[in-house]
Design an enzyme around this catalytic site. Sequence first.
Site, PDB file in Angstrom:
ATOM      1  N   LYS A 127       0.861  -1.119  -0.031  1.00 48.46           N
ATOM      2  CA  LYS A 127      -0.090  -0.076  -0.142  1.00 48.46           C
ATOM      3  C   LYS A 127       0.961   1.298  -0.037  1.00 48.46           C
ATOM      4  O   LYS A 127       0.695   2.257  -0.862  1.00 48.46           O
ATOM      5  CB  LYS A 127      -0.856  -0.066   1.197  1.00 48.46           C
ATOM      6  N   GLU A 154      10.447  -4.675   4.593  1.00 44.79           N
ATOM      7  CA  GLU A 154      10.536  -5.931   4.100  1.00 44.79           C
ATOM      8  C   GLU A 154      10.405  -6.320   2.592  1.00 44.79           C
ATOM      9  O   GLU A 154      10.965  -6.778   2.010  1.00 44.79           O
ATOM     10  CB  GLU A 154       9.391  -6.827   4.923  1.00 44.79           C
ATOM     11  N   GLY A 194      -5.056  -1.873   4.681  1.00 46.00           N
ATOM     12  CA  GLY A 194      -4.419  -3.014   4.079  1.00 46.00           C
ATOM     13  C   GLY A 194      -4.808  -4.359   4.561  1.00 46.00           C
ATOM     14  O   GLY A 194      -5.367  -5.128   3.726  1.00 46.00           O
ATOM     15  N   ARG A 195      -5.519  -4.675   5.748  1.00 45.54           N
ATOM     16  CA  ARG A 195      -6.003  -5.939   5.961  1.00 45.54           C
ATOM     17  C   ARG A 195      -7.401  -6.163   5.485  1.00 45.54           C
ATOM     18  O   ARG A 195      -7.976  -7.218   5.802  1.00 45.54           O
ATOM     19  CB  ARG A 195      -5.864  -6.056   7.733  1.00 45.54           C
ATOM     20  N   GLU A 211      -5.099  -6.828  14.712  1.00 48.62           N
ATOM     21  CA  GLU A 211      -4.509  -5.248  14.367  1.00 48.62           C
ATOM     22  C   GLU A 211      -5.888  -4.382  14.250  1.00 48.62           C
ATOM     23  O   GLU A 211      -5.507  -3.361  14.476  1.00 48.62           O
ATOM     24  CB  GLU A 211      -3.973  -5.481  12.875  1.00 48.62           C
ATOM     25  N   HIS A 231      -4.450 -33.369  17.512  1.00 55.43           N
ATOM     26  CA  HIS A 231      -3.338 -34.413  17.786  1.00 55.43           C
ATOM     27  C   HIS A 231      -2.081 -33.404  18.415  1.00 55.43           C
ATOM     28  O   HIS A 231      -1.060 -33.905  18.434  1.00 55.43           O
ATOM     29  CB  HIS A 231      -2.914 -35.108  16.657  1.00 55.43           C
ATOM     30  N   LYS A 265       8.950  -0.360  14.125  1.00 57.56           N
ATOM     31  CA  LYS A 265       9.572   0.163  12.849  1.00 57.56           C
ATOM     32  C   LYS A 265      10.605   1.207  13.236  1.00 57.56           C
ATOM     33  O   LYS A 265      11.554   1.535  12.217  1.00 57.56           O
ATOM     34  CB  LYS A 265       8.291   0.452  12.055  1.00 57.56           C
TER      35      LYS A 265
END
Length: 550
Positions: free
Chosen positions: A206, A212, A267-268, A353, A384, A512
Amino acid sequence: MPSPTLTTAWQSLLTHRDEMGLPDIKAWFHADPERASRHSMAVAGMLLDYSKQPVTGKTMSLLVNLAKAMNVPLWTQRMFAGDKINFTEQRAVLHVALRNRVNRPIVVDGVDVMPNVNRVLQQIAVFSDAVRGGGWRGHTGDLITDIVNIGIGGSDLGPAMACAALKPFGDPRLRTHFVSNIDSTHLAETLALLNPASTLFIVCSKTFTTQETLTNAHSARRWLVEKLGSDGAVAKHFVAVSTNTKAVAAFGIDTANMFEFWDWVGGRYSIWGAVGLSLALLIGKERFGEFLDGAYEMDQHFCTAPLAQNLPVTLALLGIWQRNFFGAETAAILPYSQALARFPAYLQQLEMESNGKRIDREGKPVDYATAPIIWGEPGTNGQHAFFQLIHQGTSVVPADFIFALSSEYPQSDHQNKLMANCLAQTEALLRGKDAGEVQQELLKMGFNAEQVNHLTPHRVFPGNRPSNSILLDRLDPKTLGKLIAAYEHKVFVQGIIWNLNSFDQWGVELGKQLAPQILADLAAGLGADEHDSSTHRLIGAIARRHGGKQ
Ligand code: F6P
Protein backbone atom coordinates in the site's frame (compact mmCIF):
# COMPACT_ATOMS: atom_id res chain seq x y z
CA MET A 1 -20.17 7.34 22.65
CA PRO A 2 -20.35 6.26 26.27
CA SER A 3 -18.28 3.34 27.44
CA PRO A 4 -20.25 0.14 26.72
CA THR A 5 -19.99 -0.76 30.39
CA LEU A 6 -22.11 2.28 31.28
CA THR A 7 -25.05 1.16 29.16
CA THR A 8 -28.09 -0.44 30.75
CA ALA A 9 -27.67 -3.30 28.31
CA TRP A 10 -24.20 -4.11 29.67
CA GLN A 11 -25.43 -3.98 33.25
CA SER A 12 -28.36 -6.26 32.37
CA LEU A 13 -25.96 -8.71 30.76
CA LEU A 14 -23.85 -8.76 33.94
CA THR A 15 -26.94 -9.52 36.04
CA HIS A 16 -28.06 -12.14 33.55
CA ARG A 17 -24.63 -13.79 33.59
CA ASP A 18 -24.66 -13.90 37.39
CA GLU A 19 -28.16 -15.38 37.43
CA MET A 20 -27.08 -17.99 34.91
CA GLY A 21 -24.25 -19.22 37.15
CA LEU A 22 -22.11 -21.92 35.59
CA PRO A 23 -23.92 -22.52 32.30
CA ASP A 24 -25.00 -26.12 31.81
CA ILE A 25 -25.42 -26.01 28.05
CA LYS A 26 -25.79 -29.77 27.91
CA ALA A 27 -28.82 -29.60 30.20
CA TRP A 28 -30.32 -26.86 28.05
CA PHE A 29 -30.14 -29.21 25.06
CA HIS A 30 -32.00 -31.89 27.03
CA ALA A 31 -34.64 -29.43 28.14
CA ASP A 32 -35.22 -27.93 24.70
CA PRO A 33 -35.31 -30.19 21.64
CA GLU A 34 -35.52 -27.07 19.45
CA ARG A 35 -32.36 -25.52 20.88
CA ALA A 36 -30.18 -26.14 17.80
CA SER A 37 -32.70 -24.65 15.39
CA ARG A 38 -33.44 -21.78 17.76
CA HIS A 39 -29.76 -20.86 17.93
CA SER A 40 -28.65 -21.18 14.34
CA MET A 41 -29.07 -19.22 11.14
CA ALA A 42 -28.54 -19.90 7.46
CA VAL A 43 -27.35 -17.13 5.18
CA ALA A 44 -26.94 -17.97 1.50
CA GLY A 45 -24.88 -21.14 1.60
CA MET A 46 -23.52 -20.61 5.13
CA LEU A 47 -24.96 -22.13 8.26
CA LEU A 48 -23.98 -20.76 11.66
CA ASP A 49 -24.94 -22.99 14.57
CA TYR A 50 -24.16 -21.30 17.89
CA SER A 51 -26.35 -23.50 20.07
CA LYS A 52 -23.24 -24.91 21.79
CA GLN A 53 -22.56 -21.44 23.24
CA PRO A 54 -23.67 -20.49 26.76
CA VAL A 55 -26.63 -18.49 25.52
CA THR A 56 -30.36 -18.52 25.94
CA GLY A 57 -32.97 -16.53 24.05
CA LYS A 58 -32.72 -13.90 26.79
CA THR A 59 -28.93 -13.69 26.40
CA MET A 60 -29.27 -13.05 22.71
CA SER A 61 -31.86 -10.34 23.11
CA LEU A 62 -29.79 -8.60 25.81
CA LEU A 63 -26.75 -8.76 23.52
CA VAL A 64 -28.80 -7.27 20.69
CA ASN A 65 -29.77 -4.48 23.10
CA LEU A 66 -26.08 -3.80 23.63
CA ALA A 67 -25.52 -3.56 19.86
CA LYS A 68 -28.41 -1.09 19.68
CA ALA A 69 -27.18 0.92 22.65
CA MET A 70 -23.79 1.29 20.97
CA ASN A 71 -25.46 2.39 17.71
CA VAL A 72 -24.19 -0.43 15.52
CA PRO A 73 -26.76 0.26 12.73
CA LEU A 74 -25.83 3.95 12.60
CA TRP A 75 -22.09 3.22 12.42
CA THR A 76 -22.75 0.63 9.72
CA GLN A 77 -24.54 3.27 7.67
CA ARG A 78 -21.68 5.67 8.24
CA MET A 79 -19.09 3.15 7.03
CA PHE A 80 -21.08 2.29 3.89
CA ALA A 81 -21.71 5.99 3.19
CA GLY A 82 -17.99 6.77 3.12
CA ASP A 83 -17.81 8.85 6.32
CA LYS A 84 -14.30 9.28 7.67
CA ILE A 85 -14.80 6.92 10.57
CA ASN A 86 -11.07 6.18 10.73
CA PHE A 87 -10.68 9.52 12.46
CA THR A 88 -7.08 9.13 13.65
CA GLU A 89 -6.01 8.99 10.01
CA GLN A 90 -8.85 11.13 8.62
CA ARG A 91 -9.91 8.36 6.25
CA ALA A 92 -13.08 6.73 5.06
CA VAL A 93 -13.33 2.95 5.47
CA LEU A 94 -14.52 1.68 2.14
CA HIS A 95 -13.34 -1.83 1.38
CA VAL A 96 -17.06 -2.42 0.74
CA ALA A 97 -16.77 -0.10 -2.30
CA LEU A 98 -14.39 -2.59 -3.93
CA ARG A 99 -17.20 -5.14 -4.05
CA ASN A 100 -20.10 -2.76 -4.57
CA ARG A 101 -21.45 -4.88 -7.40
CA VAL A 102 -24.39 -2.62 -8.22
CA ASN A 103 -22.24 0.47 -8.57
CA ARG A 104 -24.12 2.50 -6.01
CA PRO A 105 -22.35 5.88 -5.98
CA ILE A 106 -20.16 6.27 -2.89
CA VAL A 107 -18.87 9.76 -2.39
CA VAL A 108 -15.67 10.69 -0.55
CA ASP A 109 -14.57 14.33 -0.47
CA GLY A 110 -17.24 15.16 -3.03
CA VAL A 111 -16.11 12.51 -5.55
CA ASP A 112 -17.78 9.20 -6.39
CA VAL A 113 -15.12 6.52 -5.86
CA MET A 114 -16.82 3.94 -8.08
CA PRO A 115 -15.42 4.98 -11.50
CA ASN A 116 -11.88 4.46 -10.16
CA VAL A 117 -12.83 1.18 -8.50
CA ASN A 118 -14.27 -0.08 -11.78
CA ARG A 119 -11.29 1.15 -13.77
CA VAL A 120 -8.90 -0.88 -11.63
CA LEU A 121 -11.16 -3.94 -11.67
CA GLN A 122 -11.18 -3.70 -15.46
CA GLN A 123 -7.38 -3.35 -15.51
CA ILE A 124 -7.11 -6.47 -13.34
CA ALA A 125 -9.48 -8.34 -15.68
CA VAL A 126 -7.53 -7.36 -18.82
CA PHE A 127 -4.18 -8.23 -17.24
CA SER A 128 -5.50 -11.52 -15.92
CA ASP A 129 -6.78 -12.47 -19.38
CA ALA A 130 -3.44 -11.52 -20.91
CA VAL A 131 -1.32 -13.54 -18.46
CA ARG A 132 -3.62 -16.55 -18.52
CA GLY A 133 -4.15 -16.41 -22.28
CA GLY A 134 -0.51 -15.92 -23.17
CA GLY A 135 -0.86 -12.35 -24.45
CA TRP A 136 1.48 -11.20 -21.67
CA ARG A 137 4.75 -13.10 -21.78
CA GLY A 138 8.15 -12.83 -20.18
CA HIS A 139 11.12 -10.93 -21.64
CA THR A 140 12.22 -13.97 -23.66
CA GLY A 141 8.73 -14.77 -24.93
CA ASP A 142 7.96 -17.51 -22.39
CA LEU A 143 4.48 -18.01 -21.00
CA ILE A 144 4.12 -16.99 -17.38
CA THR A 145 3.94 -20.05 -15.12
CA ASP A 146 4.78 -18.63 -11.69
CA ILE A 147 3.43 -15.58 -9.90
CA VAL A 148 5.31 -14.31 -6.87
CA ASN A 149 3.51 -11.82 -4.63
CA ILE A 150 6.05 -9.86 -2.59
CA GLY A 151 4.23 -8.15 0.26
CA ILE A 152 3.60 -8.46 3.99
CA GLY A 153 0.68 -8.13 6.42
CA GLY A 154 -2.45 -7.11 4.56
CA SER A 155 -0.50 -7.16 1.31
CA ASP A 156 0.25 -10.85 1.81
CA LEU A 157 -2.07 -12.65 4.20
CA GLY A 158 -5.32 -12.15 2.26
CA PRO A 159 -4.12 -13.18 -1.19
CA ALA A 160 -1.94 -15.97 0.26
CA MET A 161 -4.90 -17.36 2.19
CA ALA A 162 -7.33 -17.03 -0.73
CA CYS A 163 -4.96 -18.48 -3.36
CA ALA A 164 -4.43 -21.52 -1.14
CA ALA A 165 -8.16 -21.84 -0.50
CA LEU A 166 -9.15 -21.53 -4.16
CA LYS A 167 -6.28 -23.42 -5.81
CA PRO A 168 -8.68 -26.06 -7.17
CA PHE A 169 -10.36 -23.28 -9.18
CA GLY A 170 -7.05 -22.02 -10.55
CA ASP A 171 -5.40 -22.34 -13.93
CA PRO A 172 -3.28 -25.51 -13.60
CA ARG A 173 -0.46 -23.81 -15.53
CA LEU A 174 -0.07 -21.14 -12.86
CA ARG A 175 1.55 -21.48 -9.49
CA THR A 176 1.36 -18.70 -6.90
CA HIS A 177 4.07 -18.00 -4.33
CA PHE A 178 4.13 -15.51 -1.48
CA VAL A 179 7.30 -13.93 -0.12
CA SER A 180 6.79 -11.79 2.96
CA ASN A 181 9.56 -12.30 5.49
CA ILE A 182 12.72 -10.19 5.37
CA ASP A 183 14.52 -13.34 6.41
CA SER A 184 16.38 -14.14 3.17
CA THR A 185 15.40 -17.80 3.54
CA HIS A 186 11.90 -16.94 2.36
CA LEU A 187 13.02 -15.34 -0.89
CA ALA A 188 15.94 -17.69 -1.54
CA GLU A 189 13.87 -20.84 -1.12
CA THR A 190 11.14 -19.42 -3.36
CA LEU A 191 13.56 -18.29 -6.08
CA ALA A 192 15.13 -21.75 -6.05
CA LEU A 193 11.81 -23.13 -7.35
CA LEU A 194 11.54 -20.65 -10.23
CA ASN A 195 12.52 -20.19 -13.83
CA PRO A 196 13.11 -16.43 -14.22
CA ALA A 197 11.95 -16.45 -17.84
CA SER A 198 8.44 -17.51 -16.83
CA THR A 199 8.10 -15.72 -13.48
CA LEU A 200 6.02 -12.64 -12.78
CA PHE A 201 6.63 -10.66 -9.59
CA ILE A 202 3.88 -8.57 -8.04
CA VAL A 203 5.34 -6.03 -5.64
CA CYS A 204 2.39 -5.45 -3.38
CA SER A 205 2.54 -2.64 -0.86
CA LYS A 206 0.00 0.00 0.00
CA THR A 207 2.67 2.48 1.06
CA PHE A 208 5.53 1.11 -1.06
CA THR A 209 7.82 1.99 1.83
CA THR A 210 7.62 -1.22 3.85
CA GLN A 211 11.17 -2.36 4.58
CA GLU A 212 10.55 -6.08 4.19
CA THR A 213 8.74 -5.75 0.88
CA LEU A 214 11.17 -3.30 -0.67
CA THR A 215 14.19 -5.33 0.44
CA ASN A 216 12.73 -8.51 -1.03
CA ALA A 217 11.64 -6.74 -4.21
CA HIS A 218 15.11 -5.27 -4.82
CA SER A 219 16.74 -8.66 -4.25
CA ALA A 220 14.23 -10.35 -6.58
CA ARG A 221 14.94 -7.75 -9.25
CA ARG A 222 18.71 -8.30 -8.94
CA TRP A 223 18.15 -12.04 -9.31
CA LEU A 224 15.99 -11.59 -12.40
CA VAL A 225 18.32 -9.13 -14.13
CA GLU A 226 21.30 -11.33 -13.42
CA LYS A 227 19.57 -14.48 -14.69
CA LEU A 228 18.08 -12.90 -17.80
CA GLY A 229 21.08 -10.68 -18.44
CA SER A 230 19.15 -7.46 -19.06
CA ASP A 231 17.70 -4.56 -17.11
CA GLY A 232 15.02 -4.40 -19.76
CA ALA A 233 13.60 -7.69 -18.46
CA VAL A 234 12.15 -5.91 -15.42
CA ALA A 235 9.31 -4.40 -17.48
CA LYS A 236 7.84 -7.81 -18.34
CA HIS A 237 8.47 -9.48 -14.99
CA PHE A 238 7.51 -6.85 -12.41
CA VAL A 239 4.17 -5.18 -11.77
CA ALA A 240 3.11 -3.23 -8.69
CA VAL A 241 0.09 -2.91 -6.45
CA SER A 242 0.13 0.31 -4.45
CA THR A 243 -1.34 3.67 -3.55
CA ASN A 244 2.08 5.30 -4.06
CA THR A 245 2.69 6.02 -7.76
CA LYS A 246 5.91 7.98 -7.16
CA ALA A 247 7.58 5.21 -5.19
CA VAL A 248 6.53 2.60 -7.76
CA ALA A 249 8.11 4.68 -10.53
CA ALA A 250 11.23 5.19 -8.40
CA PHE A 251 11.56 1.41 -8.05
CA GLY A 252 11.61 1.16 -11.83
CA ILE A 253 8.19 -0.29 -12.52
CA ASP A 254 6.28 1.35 -15.36
CA THR A 255 3.27 2.97 -13.69
CA ALA A 256 1.14 1.66 -16.57
CA ASN A 257 1.71 -1.69 -14.85
CA MET A 258 0.70 -0.43 -11.45
CA PHE A 259 -2.63 -1.52 -10.00
CA GLU A 260 -3.91 1.23 -7.81
CA PHE A 261 -5.85 1.38 -4.60
CA TRP A 262 -6.60 4.17 -2.19
CA ASP A 263 -6.01 5.32 1.36
CA TRP A 264 -9.62 4.45 2.23
CA VAL A 265 -8.85 0.74 1.85
CA GLY A 266 -7.13 -0.59 4.98
CA GLY A 267 -4.32 -3.08 4.28
CA ARG A 268 -6.05 -5.92 6.14
CA TYR A 269 -9.28 -5.25 4.22
CA SER A 270 -7.67 -4.97 0.80
CA ILE A 271 -8.04 -8.42 -0.80
CA TRP A 272 -11.06 -7.23 -2.83
CA GLY A 273 -9.19 -4.98 -5.25
CA ALA A 274 -5.66 -4.65 -6.60
CA VAL A 275 -4.18 -6.59 -3.65
CA GLY A 276 -6.21 -9.54 -4.95
CA LEU A 277 -4.28 -9.45 -8.24
CA SER A 278 -2.48 -12.76 -7.62
CA LEU A 279 -5.85 -14.37 -6.88
CA ALA A 280 -7.43 -12.89 -10.02
CA LEU A 281 -4.51 -14.20 -12.10
CA LEU A 282 -4.87 -17.64 -10.56
CA ILE A 283 -8.63 -18.09 -10.79
CA GLY A 284 -9.46 -15.70 -13.65
CA LYS A 285 -11.66 -12.64 -13.83
CA GLU A 286 -15.02 -14.50 -13.76
CA ARG A 287 -14.18 -16.44 -10.62
CA PHE A 288 -12.67 -13.32 -9.06
CA GLY A 289 -15.99 -11.62 -9.82
CA GLU A 290 -17.81 -14.43 -8.01
CA PHE A 291 -15.53 -13.89 -5.01
CA LEU A 292 -16.60 -10.22 -4.96
CA ASP A 293 -20.26 -11.24 -5.50
CA GLY A 294 -20.09 -13.41 -2.38
CA ALA A 295 -18.75 -10.53 -0.30
CA TYR A 296 -21.39 -8.20 -1.71
CA GLU A 297 -24.10 -10.67 -0.76
CA MET A 298 -22.79 -10.71 2.80
CA ASP A 299 -22.69 -6.89 2.79
CA GLN A 300 -26.33 -6.81 1.77
CA HIS A 301 -27.25 -9.25 4.50
CA PHE A 302 -25.23 -7.28 7.06
CA CYS A 303 -26.87 -3.98 6.10
CA THR A 304 -30.45 -5.22 5.90
CA ALA A 305 -31.01 -8.19 8.23
CA PRO A 306 -32.39 -7.34 11.68
CA LEU A 307 -29.67 -7.47 14.32
CA ALA A 308 -31.08 -10.65 15.86
CA GLN A 309 -30.91 -12.49 12.53
CA ASN A 310 -27.71 -10.94 11.33
CA LEU A 311 -24.85 -13.42 10.99
CA PRO A 312 -21.84 -11.10 11.43
CA VAL A 313 -23.59 -9.28 14.28
CA THR A 314 -24.34 -12.61 15.96
CA LEU A 315 -20.70 -13.73 15.63
CA ALA A 316 -19.61 -10.41 17.13
CA LEU A 317 -22.03 -10.58 20.05
CA LEU A 318 -21.08 -14.15 20.90
CA GLY A 319 -17.43 -13.06 20.93
CA ILE A 320 -18.27 -10.19 23.28
CA TRP A 321 -20.26 -12.48 25.55
CA GLN A 322 -17.25 -14.79 25.82
CA ARG A 323 -14.61 -12.09 26.12
CA ASN A 324 -16.28 -9.57 28.41
CA PHE A 325 -18.65 -11.69 30.47
CA PHE A 326 -16.80 -15.02 30.74
CA GLY A 327 -13.25 -13.68 30.52
CA ALA A 328 -12.10 -15.72 27.51
CA GLU A 329 -8.57 -14.51 26.78
CA THR A 330 -8.23 -16.29 23.46
CA ALA A 331 -10.41 -17.57 20.65
CA ALA A 332 -9.52 -20.42 18.32
CA ILE A 333 -10.24 -20.57 14.61
CA LEU A 334 -10.34 -24.20 13.57
CA PRO A 335 -11.03 -24.73 9.88
CA TYR A 336 -11.67 -28.38 9.13
CA SER A 337 -10.34 -27.69 5.68
CA GLN A 338 -6.74 -27.90 4.55
CA ALA A 339 -7.61 -25.29 1.92
CA LEU A 340 -8.29 -22.82 4.75
CA ALA A 341 -4.98 -23.52 6.47
CA ARG A 342 -3.99 -19.83 6.37
CA PHE A 343 -7.38 -18.55 7.48
CA PRO A 344 -6.43 -18.38 11.19
CA ALA A 345 -3.33 -16.30 10.32
CA TYR A 346 -5.45 -14.04 8.14
CA LEU A 347 -7.94 -13.51 10.97
CA GLN A 348 -5.13 -12.83 13.42
CA GLN A 349 -4.29 -9.66 11.53
CA LEU A 350 -7.92 -8.80 10.82
CA GLU A 351 -9.01 -9.08 14.46
CA MET A 352 -5.88 -8.26 16.44
CA GLU A 353 -4.64 -5.35 14.30
CA SER A 354 -8.17 -3.92 14.21
CA ASN A 355 -9.30 -4.34 17.80
CA GLY A 356 -6.12 -5.05 19.77
CA LYS A 357 -6.40 -1.62 21.38
CA ARG A 358 -6.73 -0.11 24.85
CA ILE A 359 -7.74 3.46 24.06
CA ASP A 360 -11.33 4.30 23.14
CA ARG A 361 -12.60 6.71 20.51
CA GLU A 362 -12.52 9.53 23.05
CA GLY A 363 -8.83 8.89 23.70
CA LYS A 364 -9.39 7.36 27.15
CA PRO A 365 -8.07 4.02 28.41
CA VAL A 366 -10.81 1.38 28.36
CA ASP A 367 -11.74 -0.46 31.54
CA TYR A 368 -12.92 -3.59 29.76
CA ALA A 369 -11.27 -6.24 27.63
CA THR A 370 -11.01 -5.80 23.86
CA ALA A 371 -9.83 -8.24 21.17
CA PRO A 372 -8.91 -11.71 22.38
CA ILE A 373 -5.81 -13.48 21.12
CA ILE A 374 -6.76 -15.28 17.92
CA TRP A 375 -5.04 -18.49 17.02
CA GLY A 376 -5.70 -21.78 15.28
CA GLU A 377 -4.69 -24.49 12.88
CA PRO A 378 -6.66 -26.67 10.53
CA GLY A 379 -8.35 -29.80 11.77
CA THR A 380 -7.73 -32.62 12.10
CA ASN A 381 -4.08 -31.66 12.80
CA GLY A 382 -4.92 -29.62 15.89
CA GLN A 383 -6.63 -32.62 17.48
CA HIS A 384 -3.25 -34.31 17.80
CA ALA A 385 -1.58 -31.25 19.25
CA PHE A 386 -3.36 -28.57 21.28
CA PHE A 387 -6.89 -29.96 21.62
CA GLN A 388 -5.83 -31.50 24.93
CA LEU A 389 -5.89 -27.99 26.44
CA ILE A 390 -9.20 -27.07 24.82
CA HIS A 391 -10.84 -30.14 26.33
CA GLN A 392 -9.19 -30.39 29.72
CA GLY A 393 -7.07 -27.29 30.30
CA THR A 394 -7.72 -24.52 32.81
CA SER A 395 -8.60 -21.97 30.09
CA VAL A 396 -11.90 -22.04 28.30
CA VAL A 397 -11.23 -21.41 24.61
CA PRO A 398 -14.28 -20.54 22.51
CA ALA A 399 -13.70 -21.99 19.06
CA ASP A 400 -15.09 -21.50 15.58
CA PHE A 401 -15.20 -24.81 13.70
CA ILE A 402 -15.42 -24.04 9.97
CA PHE A 403 -16.06 -26.81 7.48
CA ALA A 404 -17.46 -27.41 3.99
CA LEU A 405 -19.91 -30.08 2.90
CA SER A 406 -17.85 -31.21 -0.03
CA SER A 407 -14.22 -31.45 -1.02
CA GLU A 408 -12.78 -30.23 -4.31
CA TYR A 409 -10.70 -33.42 -4.29
CA PRO A 410 -13.26 -36.13 -3.62
CA GLN A 411 -11.33 -39.15 -2.50
CA SER A 412 -13.02 -42.26 -1.06
CA ASP A 413 -14.20 -41.46 2.48
CA HIS A 414 -11.83 -38.63 3.42
CA GLN A 415 -14.46 -35.90 3.50
CA ASN A 416 -16.87 -37.88 5.65
CA LYS A 417 -14.10 -38.72 8.07
CA LEU A 418 -13.05 -35.06 8.18
CA MET A 419 -16.59 -33.90 8.95
CA ALA A 420 -17.14 -36.70 11.47
CA ASN A 421 -14.02 -35.60 13.33
CA CYS A 422 -15.12 -31.99 13.31
CA LEU A 423 -18.55 -32.82 14.72
CA ALA A 424 -17.05 -35.26 17.22
CA GLN A 425 -14.87 -32.48 18.62
CA THR A 426 -17.70 -29.99 19.01
CA GLU A 427 -19.85 -32.69 20.58
CA ALA A 428 -17.07 -33.78 22.94
CA LEU A 429 -16.47 -30.18 24.03
CA LEU A 430 -20.13 -29.79 24.85
CA ARG A 431 -20.83 -33.14 26.35
CA GLY A 432 -17.66 -33.87 28.31
CA LYS A 433 -17.41 -37.05 30.31
CA ASP A 434 -18.18 -37.18 34.04
CA ALA A 435 -16.57 -39.31 36.71
CA GLY A 436 -19.40 -41.86 36.68
CA GLU A 437 -19.01 -42.46 32.96
CA VAL A 438 -15.25 -42.72 33.25
CA GLN A 439 -15.53 -45.23 36.11
CA GLN A 440 -17.95 -47.42 34.14
CA GLU A 441 -15.64 -47.34 31.15
CA LEU A 442 -12.58 -48.28 33.19
CA LEU A 443 -14.35 -51.11 34.99
CA LYS A 444 -15.48 -52.50 31.62
CA MET A 445 -11.87 -52.32 30.46
CA GLY A 446 -10.90 -54.56 33.39
CA PHE A 447 -9.24 -52.09 35.76
CA ASN A 448 -9.59 -52.83 39.47
CA ALA A 449 -11.27 -50.44 41.91
CA GLU A 450 -8.02 -48.89 43.07
CA GLN A 451 -6.83 -48.26 39.52
CA VAL A 452 -10.24 -46.82 38.64
CA ASN A 453 -10.05 -44.32 41.52
CA HIS A 454 -6.52 -43.42 40.61
CA LEU A 455 -7.22 -42.85 36.90
CA THR A 456 -10.68 -41.33 36.96
CA PRO A 457 -9.85 -37.64 37.60
CA HIS A 458 -7.36 -37.64 34.74
CA ARG A 459 -9.93 -38.95 32.29
CA VAL A 460 -12.81 -36.64 33.17
CA PHE A 461 -13.81 -34.00 30.60
CA PRO A 462 -15.63 -31.02 32.12
CA GLY A 463 -17.77 -30.43 29.00
CA ASN A 464 -19.94 -27.36 28.44
CA ARG A 465 -17.08 -25.83 26.46
CA PRO A 466 -18.33 -23.39 23.83
CA SER A 467 -18.06 -23.56 20.07
CA ASN A 468 -19.61 -22.18 16.90
CA SER A 469 -20.06 -24.43 13.89
CA ILE A 470 -19.89 -22.73 10.51
CA LEU A 471 -20.90 -25.04 7.71
CA LEU A 472 -20.29 -23.96 4.11
CA ASP A 473 -22.05 -25.62 1.19
CA ARG A 474 -18.83 -25.60 -0.75
CA LEU A 475 -15.54 -23.75 -0.45
CA ASP A 476 -15.78 -21.94 -3.79
CA PRO A 477 -14.91 -18.31 -4.68
CA LYS A 478 -18.36 -17.01 -3.83
CA THR A 479 -18.56 -18.71 -0.46
CA LEU A 480 -15.03 -17.67 0.47
CA GLY A 481 -16.03 -14.08 -0.32
CA LYS A 482 -19.00 -14.40 2.02
CA LEU A 483 -16.97 -15.99 4.78
CA ILE A 484 -14.27 -13.31 4.76
CA ALA A 485 -16.84 -10.48 4.60
CA ALA A 486 -18.74 -12.04 7.52
CA TYR A 487 -15.62 -11.93 9.69
CA GLU A 488 -14.79 -8.38 8.53
CA HIS A 489 -18.19 -7.22 9.69
CA LYS A 490 -17.92 -9.20 12.91
CA VAL A 491 -14.70 -7.30 13.69
CA PHE A 492 -16.39 -4.01 12.76
CA VAL A 493 -19.32 -4.62 15.11
CA GLN A 494 -17.02 -5.58 17.97
CA GLY A 495 -14.95 -2.43 17.40
CA ILE A 496 -18.09 -0.31 17.56
CA ILE A 497 -19.27 -1.98 20.77
CA TRP A 498 -15.83 -1.64 22.34
CA ASN A 499 -15.84 2.03 21.24
CA LEU A 500 -12.56 1.68 19.34
CA ASN A 501 -11.19 2.95 16.06
CA SER A 502 -10.72 -0.45 14.37
CA PHE A 503 -9.04 1.03 11.32
CA ASP A 504 -5.69 2.41 12.44
CA GLN A 505 -2.69 0.38 13.67
CA TRP A 506 -0.34 2.68 15.54
CA GLY A 507 0.85 -0.25 17.62
CA VAL A 508 2.96 -1.54 14.75
CA GLU A 509 4.93 1.70 14.41
CA LEU A 510 7.29 1.87 17.38
CA GLY A 511 9.32 -1.20 16.41
CA LYS A 512 9.57 0.15 12.87
CA GLN A 513 10.91 3.45 14.25
CA LEU A 514 13.55 1.79 16.40
CA ALA A 515 14.84 -0.70 13.81
CA PRO A 516 16.86 1.79 11.66
CA GLN A 517 18.92 2.94 14.67
CA ILE A 518 19.64 -0.64 15.65
CA LEU A 519 20.56 -1.45 12.05
CA ALA A 520 23.01 1.46 12.12
CA ASP A 521 24.39 0.33 15.49
CA LEU A 522 24.87 -3.20 14.17
CA ALA A 523 26.77 -1.86 11.20
CA ALA A 524 28.91 0.36 13.45
CA GLY A 525 29.48 -2.56 15.79
CA LEU A 526 28.27 -0.78 18.91
CA GLY A 527 25.13 -0.29 20.90
CA ALA A 528 24.30 3.40 21.35
CA ASP A 529 23.83 4.50 24.95
CA GLU A 530 20.12 5.17 24.68
CA HIS A 531 19.36 1.45 24.49
CA ASP A 532 18.46 -0.48 27.63
CA SER A 533 21.32 -2.66 28.83
CA SER A 534 19.73 -5.85 27.48
CA THR A 535 19.37 -4.48 23.95
CA HIS A 536 22.80 -2.85 24.22
CA ARG A 537 24.48 -6.16 25.12
CA LEU A 538 22.59 -8.08 22.42
CA ILE A 539 23.68 -5.56 19.79
CA GLY A 540 27.23 -5.96 21.02
CA ALA A 541 27.00 -9.76 20.88
CA ILE A 542 25.69 -9.71 17.30
CA ALA A 543 28.16 -7.09 16.15
CA ARG A 544 31.08 -9.07 17.64
CA ARG A 545 29.99 -12.25 15.85
CA HIS A 546 29.45 -10.59 12.49
CA GLY A 547 32.13 -7.96 12.72
CA GLY A 548 29.51 -5.39 11.73
CA LYS A 549 28.90 -7.21 8.43
CA GLN A 550 25.71 -8.88 7.10
O1 F6P B 1 3.02 -3.01 9.77
C1 F6P B 1 1.66 -3.19 9.63
C2 F6P B 1 1.18 -2.83 8.27
O2 F6P B 1 1.13 -1.46 8.11
C3 F6P B 1 -0.16 -3.47 7.98
O3 F6P B 1 -1.22 -2.75 8.49
C4 F6P B 1 -0.12 -3.59 6.51
O4 F6P B 1 -1.07 -4.51 6.07
C5 F6P B 1 1.29 -4.06 6.31
O5 F6P B 1 2.04 -3.35 7.26
C6 F6P B 1 1.88 -3.86 4.95
O6 F6P B 1 1.90 -2.52 4.58
P1 F6P B 1 2.12 -2.09 3.08
O7 F6P B 1 1.04 -2.70 2.27
O8 F6P B 1 2.09 -0.60 3.07
O9 F6P B 1 3.46 -2.62 2.64
